[in-house]
Motif scaffolding. Structure first.
Motif: not given
Length: 310
Positions: A184-185, A181, A56, A187, A58-60
């Protein structure tokens, strides 16, 4: 209440787990990388996810309206680095864009397919030239059962039987439990995918078992369950109020059930600017996939060849 999410990282955090599951976290600049490995069938049943690897990213910043080009390229590069080890070293790769292109929040798969660099036709036409710098890639966006009347897995299996790819990459929009999420995510998993599972519409899966070749699934949450938003809000209220001696968790779940299901059934929510976010996320995924599939090309060359602009 059943935990409804496509993300292994959310299931890992929310459900009890024991042996058979491992997790590793890494920080790459502003990008969080979480790796969950499900080792046993018992752990798979416990988490509600198949055995295999789940990565996963994740980068807001990706969900912000003023995301810079450099930020998007950083995420694309990280995505390519994580996908490349999952691919066979040689052979054609079939990319499958899942979802309904007529529904914005479900159109991610078809949007990514439009931005992929497909090269199988060059390999067929110039098979005498062994020095082509491209890997053979073909792609399809088969639509959904309600439009075609054909199970997506049946359609893809027929193409796999004909094309004989060394691997399949399936791209789909996912559902998350937490609103943060959305868009911004990312998988990535080597377990394949079951189209529609995130919104409770399970279809025949795309996996090594059903297709006979490795299946890599790449997805981004585009929707969140309304029940998840309400649950989080009520949980915060309960914590702040420090309510007395009663089962706060059960009270929250009961309220969620009453609010979200009694009248209209389970609701899913997507941002109002989903059109803008969809285009940005599709470009980031497509560039990352193209970089993983065509490592001999630079990002700027890929963007020129597919006529895409991040």
């Amino acid at each position: 209440m059943q935990l409804r999410t496509d993300l292994a990282i959310e299931r890992f955090a929310a459900l009890p787990h024991g042996e058979g599951v491992s997790r590793q976290d890494e920080q790459r600049g502003d990008i969080q990388v979480h790796r969950v490995q499900v080792h046993t069938q018992k752990a798979a049943r416990e988490l509600g996810k198949d055995k295999g690897r789940y990565v996963t990213l994740c980068d807001r910043r990706l969900a912000l309206s003023d995301t810079e080009l450099q930020v998007q390229q950083e995420l694309s590069c990280t995505l390519a680095e994580e996908i490349r080890p999952l691919l066979p070293e040689e052979g054609c790769v079939l990319a499958v864009g899942l979802g309904n292109r007529h529904i914005t929040a479900d159109a991610l798969g078809s949007w990514v397919i439009e931005k992929l660099l497909v090269t199988r036709q060059l390999q067929l036409q110039l098979e005498h030239d062994a020095n082509l710098p491209f890997r053979s890639v073909c792609a399809i966006a088969p639509g959904v059962l309600g439009i075609t009347g054909i199970e997506t897995a049946e359609m893809v299996r027929g193409i796999v039987d004909r094309v004989r790819p060394s691997a399949v990459i399936a791209i789909d929009a996912l559902a998350a439990r937490e609103a943060k999420r959305i868009c911004s995510t990312v998988q990535i998993t080597d377990t394949g995918i079951s189209p529609g599972s995130g919104v409770g519409n399970h279809r025949m899966g795309l996996s090594r078992e059903t297709l006979g070749v490795p299946v890599i699934a790449v997805g981004v949450p585009m929707v969140v369950y309304a029940s998840g938003i309400i649950r989080d809000a009520l949980s915060l209220l309960v914590e702040e109020a420090q309510a007395g001696e009663y089962d706060a968790e059960r009270a929250v779940e009961g309220m969620v059930e009453r609010v979200t299901k009694d009248a209209l059934g389970e609701l899913v929510v997507t941002p109002r600017e989903v059109d803008l976010l969809l285009g940005r996320v599709a470009s980031v995924l497509a560039l990352g996939l193209n970089m993983a599939l065509q490592p001999s090309l630079q990002p700027e060359d890929i963007l020129m060849l597919v006529n895409d602009h991040l």
